[in-house]
Design a protein around this motif. Structure first.
Motif, PDB file in Angstrom:
ATOM      1  N   PRO A  87       0.820  -1.233   0.000  1.00 52.38           N
ATOM      2  CA  PRO A  87       0.000   0.000   0.000  1.00 52.38           C
ATOM      3  C   PRO A  87       0.844   1.268   0.000  1.00 52.38           C
ATOM      4  O   PRO A  87       0.451   2.282  -0.606  1.00 52.38           O
ATOM      5  CB  PRO A  87      -0.826  -0.121   1.289  1.00 52.38           C
ATOM      6  CG  PRO A  87      -0.059  -1.036   2.165  1.00 52.38           C
ATOM      7  CD  PRO A  87       0.599  -2.014   1.245  1.00 52.38           C
ATOM      8  N   ILE A  88       2.001   1.250   0.658  1.00 52.65           N
ATOM      9  CA  ILE A  88       2.841   2.445   0.685  1.00 52.65           C
ATOM     10  C   ILE A  88       3.395   2.730  -0.705  1.00 52.65           C
ATOM     11  O   ILE A  88       3.455   3.883  -1.147  1.00 52.65           O
ATOM     12  CB  ILE A  88       3.971   2.286   1.718  1.00 52.65           C
ATOM     13  CG1 ILE A  88       3.383   2.306   3.125  1.00 52.65           C
ATOM     14  CG2 ILE A  88       5.010   3.393   1.558  1.00 52.65           C
ATOM     15  CD1 ILE A  88       4.383   2.062   4.221  1.00 52.65           C
ATOM     16  N   GLY A  89       3.790   1.677  -1.422  1.00 53.22           N
ATOM     17  CA  GLY A  89       4.266   1.861  -2.790  1.00 53.22           C
ATOM     18  C   GLY A  89       3.175   2.411  -3.692  1.00 53.22           C
ATOM     19  O   GLY A  89       3.423   3.304  -4.515  1.00 53.22           O
ATOM     20  N   MET A  90       1.953   1.921  -3.540  1.00 57.84           N
ATOM     21  CA  MET A  90       0.830   2.419  -4.340  1.00 57.84           C
ATOM     22  C   MET A  90       0.505   3.868  -3.992  1.00 57.84           C
ATOM     23  O   MET A  90       0.083   4.647  -4.855  1.00 57.84           O
ATOM     24  CB  MET A  90      -0.394   1.523  -4.100  1.00 57.84           C
ATOM     25  CG  MET A  90      -0.220   0.099  -4.608  1.00 57.84           C
ATOM     26  SD  MET A  90      -1.620  -0.966  -4.181  1.00 57.84           S
ATOM     27  CE  MET A  90      -2.943  -0.138  -5.083  1.00 57.84           C
ATOM     28  N   GLY A 146      12.270   5.438  -3.561  1.00 53.60           N
ATOM     29  CA  GLY A 146      12.578   4.101  -3.055  1.00 53.60           C
ATOM     30  C   GLY A 146      13.023   4.130  -1.603  1.00 53.60           C
ATOM     31  O   GLY A 146      12.639   3.270  -0.810  1.00 53.60           O
ATOM     32  N   GLN A 147      13.824   5.137  -1.240  1.00 51.99           N
ATOM     33  CA  GLN A 147      14.261   5.252   0.148  1.00 51.99           C
ATOM     34  C   GLN A 147      13.109   5.616   1.070  1.00 51.99           C
ATOM     35  O   GLN A 147      13.044   5.164   2.217  1.00 51.99           O
ATOM     36  CB  GLN A 147      15.386   6.280   0.254  1.00 51.99           C
ATOM     37  CG  GLN A 147      16.692   5.830  -0.381  1.00 51.99           C
ATOM     38  CD  GLN A 147      17.837   6.777  -0.084  1.00 51.99           C
ATOM     39  OE1 GLN A 147      17.658   7.817   0.536  1.00 51.99           O
ATOM     40  NE2 GLN A 147      19.031   6.409  -0.533  1.00 51.99           N
ATOM     41  N   ALA A 148      12.184   6.423   0.571  1.00 53.42           N
ATOM     42  CA  ALA A 148      11.018   6.776   1.381  1.00 53.42           C
ATOM     43  C   ALA A 148      10.143   5.557   1.636  1.00 53.42           C
ATOM     44  O   ALA A 148       9.696   5.318   2.763  1.00 53.42           O
ATOM     45  CB  ALA A 148      10.212   7.872   0.687  1.00 53.42           C
ATOM     46  N   ILE A 149       9.896   4.788   0.578  1.00 50.96           N
ATOM     47  CA  ILE A 149       9.084   3.572   0.725  1.00 50.96           C
ATOM     48  C   ILE A 149       9.773   2.593   1.661  1.00 50.96           C
ATOM     49  O   ILE A 149       9.153   2.030   2.575  1.00 50.96           O
ATOM     50  CB  ILE A 149       8.839   2.925  -0.648  1.00 50.96           C
ATOM     51  CG1 ILE A 149       7.976   3.836  -1.519  1.00 50.96           C
ATOM     52  CG2 ILE A 149       8.173   1.557  -0.482  1.00 50.96           C
ATOM     53  CD1 ILE A 149       7.817   3.352  -2.949  1.00 50.96           C
TER      54      ILE A 149
END
Length: 240
Positions: free
Chosen positions: A178-181, A199-202
């Protein structure tokens, strides 16, 4: 003179089917390992999802060791928290507890700490992984200490906390979806088109949510069990 006796409840063996969470837990672990382990059993660095820092030839062998040892902790941990197995096979429970600690959490936690420090996914992920490794080792050590001192109630509580962190790798992966979406549409706005920043945030968010929420759930579970186990003194005999 009046004597008041307090009723003491003896532990009652729990039927295996009275714990509906056991089967889903085992299925979840088996499915996770079936998808995660094969890529590391090839011992091919090209298959890993965690790229090694530049010049760190030690990183991949240590990562493989960490994955395999953490898998031992996951499998033995499931058996350790299963009430029916614990009550039916107390000797096996003790021996598997040693496997969980000394062939699972201890080496996996130490290797996880080193890998966490060198994580390529940014400082937020690094800090999370290091704290997770320290707490995982600390909770397990406290569980072992309580068992040695025969404080089995405390032993059980620390083991539940330790197992919660053992399972956090699974919840880490689940949060990633869900975080990636959520963040993917913000690539050009929030992250200025930088896939590395996104990518680092996810990775950072999933790393923190993976173990903190799992540990909070374990604490809620322990408090819930504590409230349910409160005993009220019951007068069962009186003589005047």
């Amino acid at each position: 003179m009046t004597n008041v006796l307090t009723a003491q409840r003896e532990p009652v063996a729990v039927r295996w089917w009275r714990r509906p969470w056991v089967a889903p837990l085992f299925v979840l672990v088996i499915v996770f390992l079936a998808f995660s382990l094969p890529r590391y059993l090839t011992f091919d660095p090209a298959q890993t999802r965690v790229p090694a820092p530049e010049g760190a030839s030690w990183h991949y062998p240590l990562l493989v060791a960490h994955v395999l040892l953490a898998s031992v902790a996951m499998i033995t941990g499931c058996l350790q928290v299963w009430p029916w197995f614990r009550q039916r096979y107390p000797l096996a429970h003790r021996y598997l507890g040693r496997v969980y600690v000394f062939a699972g959490v201890l080496p996996a936690g130490v290797s996880g700490f080193v890998i966490g420090v060198a994580s390529p996914f940014g400082p937020i992920n690094q800090v999370s992984n290091v704290i997770l490794a320290v707490l995982w080792l600390a909770f397990t050590a406290l569980a072992v200490r309580a068992a040695w001192q025969r404080r089995f109630g405390d032993h059980r509580k620390w083991m539940i906390r330790s197992f919660a962190l053992t399972m956090s790798i699974i919840t880490n992966r689940l949060w990633g979806i869900p975080i990636g979406m959520w963040l993917a549409p913000q690539l050009e706005t929030t992250f200025g088109g930088s896939e590395i920043a996104m990518g680092q945030a996810i990775s950072g968010l999933t790393a923190w949510l993976g173990w903190t929420l799992t540990l909070l759930f374990a604490e809620w579970w322990l408090q819930r069990k504590k409230k349910r186990s409160v005993r009220v003194p019951v007068p069962v005999a009186a003589a005047g």
